[in-house]
Design a protein around this motif. Sequence first.
Motif, PDB file in Angstrom:
ATOM      1  N   LEU A 303       0.819  -1.221   0.000  1.00  0.00           N
ATOM      2  CA  LEU A 303       0.000   0.000   0.000  1.00  0.00           C
ATOM      3  C   LEU A 303       0.850   1.267   0.000  1.00  0.00           C
ATOM      4  O   LEU A 303       0.445   2.297  -0.527  1.00  0.00           O
ATOM      5  CB  LEU A 303      -0.851  -0.042   1.275  1.00  0.00           C
ATOM      6  CG  LEU A 303      -2.123   0.746   1.379  1.00  0.00           C
ATOM      7  CD1 LEU A 303      -3.103   0.273   0.342  1.00  0.00           C
ATOM      8  CD2 LEU A 303      -2.715   0.530   2.778  1.00  0.00           C
ATOM      9  N   THR A 304       2.033   1.182   0.595  1.00  0.00           N
ATOM     10  CA  THR A 304       2.816   2.397   0.834  1.00  0.00           C
ATOM     11  C   THR A 304       4.121   2.436   0.047  1.00  0.00           C
ATOM     12  O   THR A 304       4.915   3.334   0.240  1.00  0.00           O
ATOM     13  CB  THR A 304       3.163   2.520   2.339  1.00  0.00           C
ATOM     14  OG1 THR A 304       3.830   1.327   2.741  1.00  0.00           O
ATOM     15  CG2 THR A 304       1.931   2.711   3.182  1.00  0.00           C
ATOM     16  N   ARG A 305       4.309   1.446  -0.836  1.00  0.00           N
ATOM     17  CA  ARG A 305       5.579   1.419  -1.571  1.00  0.00           C
ATOM     18  C   ARG A 305       5.617   2.571  -2.587  1.00  0.00           C
ATOM     19  O   ARG A 305       4.808   2.620  -3.510  1.00  0.00           O
ATOM     20  CB  ARG A 305       5.731   0.078  -2.304  1.00  0.00           C
ATOM     21  CG  ARG A 305       7.179  -0.195  -2.703  1.00  0.00           C
ATOM     22  CD  ARG A 305       7.294  -1.274  -3.760  1.00  0.00           C
ATOM     23  NE  ARG A 305       6.652  -2.518  -3.412  1.00  0.00           N
ATOM     24  CZ  ARG A 305       7.232  -3.522  -2.741  1.00  0.00           C
ATOM     25  NH1 ARG A 305       8.449  -3.397  -2.318  1.00  0.00           N
ATOM     26  NH2 ARG A 305       6.588  -4.632  -2.515  1.00  0.00           N
ATOM     27  N   CYS A 306       6.533   3.495  -2.412  1.00  0.00           N
ATOM     28  CA  CYS A 306       6.648   4.642  -3.329  1.00  0.00           C
ATOM     29  C   CYS A 306       7.823   4.425  -4.254  1.00  0.00           C
ATOM     30  O   CYS A 306       8.911   4.086  -3.793  1.00  0.00           O
ATOM     31  CB  CYS A 306       6.890   5.931  -2.549  1.00  0.00           C
ATOM     32  SG  CYS A 306       5.600   6.317  -1.376  1.00  0.00           S
ATOM     33  N   PRO A 307       7.645   4.636  -5.551  1.00  0.00           N
ATOM     34  CA  PRO A 307       8.803   4.547  -6.450  1.00  0.00           C
ATOM     35  C   PRO A 307       9.733   5.739  -6.217  1.00  0.00           C
ATOM     36  O   PRO A 307       9.290   6.796  -5.767  1.00  0.00           O
ATOM     37  CB  PRO A 307       8.175   4.595  -7.843  1.00  0.00           C
ATOM     38  CG  PRO A 307       6.842   5.219  -7.647  1.00  0.00           C
ATOM     39  CD  PRO A 307       6.412   4.988  -6.234  1.00  0.00           C
ATOM     40  N   GLU A 308      11.036   5.536  -6.525  1.00  0.00           N
ATOM     41  CA  GLU A 308      11.989   6.642  -6.432  1.00  0.00           C
ATOM     42  C   GLU A 308      11.596   7.726  -7.426  1.00  0.00           C
ATOM     43  O   GLU A 308      11.000   7.441  -8.466  1.00  0.00           O
ATOM     44  CB  GLU A 308      13.403   6.144  -6.774  1.00  0.00           C
ATOM     45  CG  GLU A 308      14.015   5.230  -5.726  1.00  0.00           C
ATOM     46  CD  GLU A 308      14.250   5.925  -4.395  1.00  0.00           C
ATOM     47  OE1 GLU A 308      14.668   7.111  -4.412  1.00  0.00           O
ATOM     48  OE2 GLU A 308      14.005   5.313  -3.333  1.00  0.00           O
ATOM     49  N   PHE A 309      11.963   8.945  -7.129  1.00  0.00           N
ATOM     50  CA  PHE A 309      11.710  10.036  -8.055  1.00  0.00           C
ATOM     51  C   PHE A 309      12.580   9.863  -9.316  1.00  0.00           C
ATOM     52  O   PHE A 309      13.770   9.576  -9.210  1.00  0.00           O
ATOM     53  CB  PHE A 309      12.036  11.374  -7.379  1.00  0.00           C
ATOM     54  CG  PHE A 309      11.829  12.564  -8.285  1.00  0.00           C
ATOM     55  CD1 PHE A 309      10.552  13.005  -8.585  1.00  0.00           C
ATOM     56  CD2 PHE A 309      12.917  13.211  -8.834  1.00  0.00           C
ATOM     57  CE1 PHE A 309      10.354  14.090  -9.422  1.00  0.00           C
ATOM     58  CE2 PHE A 309      12.728  14.290  -9.684  1.00  0.00           C
ATOM     59  CZ  PHE A 309      11.440  14.740  -9.965  1.00  0.00           C
ATOM     60  N   VAL A 310      11.957   9.965 -10.449  1.00  0.00           N
ATOM     61  CA  VAL A 310      12.721   9.898 -11.705  1.00  0.00           C
ATOM     62  C   VAL A 310      12.733  11.300 -12.309  1.00  0.00           C
ATOM     63  O   VAL A 310      11.659  11.873 -12.544  1.00  0.00           O
ATOM     64  CB  VAL A 310      12.048   8.903 -12.704  1.00  0.00           C
ATOM     65  CG1 VAL A 310      12.806   8.892 -14.027  1.00  0.00           C
ATOM     66  CG2 VAL A 310      11.984   7.525 -12.100  1.00  0.00           C
ATOM     67  N   PRO A 311      13.928  11.853 -12.519  1.00  0.00           N
ATOM     68  CA  PRO A 311      13.970  13.212 -13.086  1.00  0.00           C
ATOM     69  C   PRO A 311      13.274  13.251 -14.439  1.00  0.00           C
ATOM     70  O   PRO A 311      13.465  12.355 -15.270  1.00  0.00           O
ATOM     71  CB  PRO A 311      15.468  13.490 -13.232  1.00  0.00           C
ATOM     72  CG  PRO A 311      16.139  12.497 -12.369  1.00  0.00           C
ATOM     73  CD  PRO A 311      15.250  11.308 -12.290  1.00  0.00           C
ATOM     74  N   LEU A 312      12.433  14.210 -14.657  1.00  0.00           N
ATOM     75  CA  LEU A 312      11.696  14.309 -15.920  1.00  0.00           C
ATOM     76  C   LEU A 312      12.450  15.258 -16.843  1.00  0.00           C
ATOM     77  O   LEU A 312      12.926  16.289 -16.402  1.00  0.00           O
ATOM     78  CB  LEU A 312      10.284  14.833 -15.644  1.00  0.00           C
ATOM     79  CG  LEU A 312       9.467  14.017 -14.656  1.00  0.00           C
ATOM     80  CD1 LEU A 312       8.142  14.701 -14.351  1.00  0.00           C
ATOM     81  CD2 LEU A 312       9.206  12.607 -15.179  1.00  0.00           C
ATOM     82  N   THR A 313      12.565  14.823 -18.074  1.00  0.00           N
ATOM     83  CA  THR A 313      13.305  15.708 -19.021  1.00  0.00           C
ATOM     84  C   THR A 313      12.333  16.340 -19.993  1.00  0.00           C
ATOM     85  O   THR A 313      11.226  15.866 -20.208  1.00  0.00           O
ATOM     86  CB  THR A 313      14.367  14.896 -19.785  1.00  0.00           C
ATOM     87  OG1 THR A 313      13.716  13.751 -20.335  1.00  0.00           O
ATOM     88  CG2 THR A 313      15.505  14.497 -18.872  1.00  0.00           C
TER      89      THR A 313
END
Length: 313
Positions: A303-313
């Motif tokens: 329920l709480t697993r957050c993906p790492e932030f991926v820099p958006l280009t």
Amino acid sequence: MSRANGNLLVVGSVAFDDLEFQNLYPVHNVLGGAATHFAIAASPFVDRTRLVGVVGDDFQQHDRQILNRHRVDLLGLEQRPGNTFRWGGTYHEDMNHRDTRYTHLGVFENFQPQLPQGWEQTPFVFLANIHPRLQHDVLDQMQHVQFVAMDTMNLWINTQRNVLARLLERVNGIIISDQEAALLTGERLILKMGRAVQQLGPKTVVIKRGEHGAFLFHGPELFYVPAHPLKEVIDPTGAGDSFAGGFMGMLACHGEVTMDTLRRAMIAGSVMASFCVQNYGVFGTTGKSLDHVEERYKTFVQLTRCPEFVPLT
Ligand code: AMP
């Protein structure tokens, strides 16, 4: 993970509850009380929970058996002539709000907690919601406590501020609702509330927000756990104490208080609270094993697993 043995103690009410609901049948005379809910919710994690409390001569053998089955050590449960503490509550339609219809203290009125010999050195202690003077009395009898946490309620915050203030300086942790924390500190925002409670003494503060989860403040650290989403809530009585039972049980099981064990304890608390509300009285948490806990624990991870932030280009 192996269960801890004899290292958890709770002091608090053992009660009979008379509960009324808007859309469900009322139930009367159900086994309840803060210490009862706590000890049963702690049972998947510990081999024995020491319970200090008092009951009247109306407390039956089958009530004792429920506690015995959950390995609750009843050496500290006094039985006296008179009636067991009785609480009557009525829930509103949304189940988040309830009114107290009555509180009949019975033998609880003259309760003087007395620790059986050998219990003074229990490392993990929970002072459930009772008069703060009695919570002090228990602490006076303890030696070498590793981690002591407390609960309280609006009544004591309003009427026993000084006694409570001295108690807050003696405990390591407190587990309270957001309404209680707001009353205690005068703050409205959760972050300010948590930090303000810490200023009063306890390094570890858990603020529960019912179906909106719970926040942990530990030193400078912060952690949040949601409530388990459920299709149906039957009876929320004892959810707070079941949270505390799961929380303290998990800590006692690990035997140390670190940010890592506290995070696990928060999830265990939320798991046990979610079991609690799914049935009447203590019957949501009775009979739960570590396997049941593990299964629901895993849903929290999902329920709480957050993906790492991926820099958006
Ligand atoms: P909770 O829903 O977690 O607040 O716990 C409810 C339980 O606390 C019930 O089983 C009641 O028997 C018990 N209770 C209610 N009022 C009090 C009180 N003033 N002191 C101690 N226990 C109480």
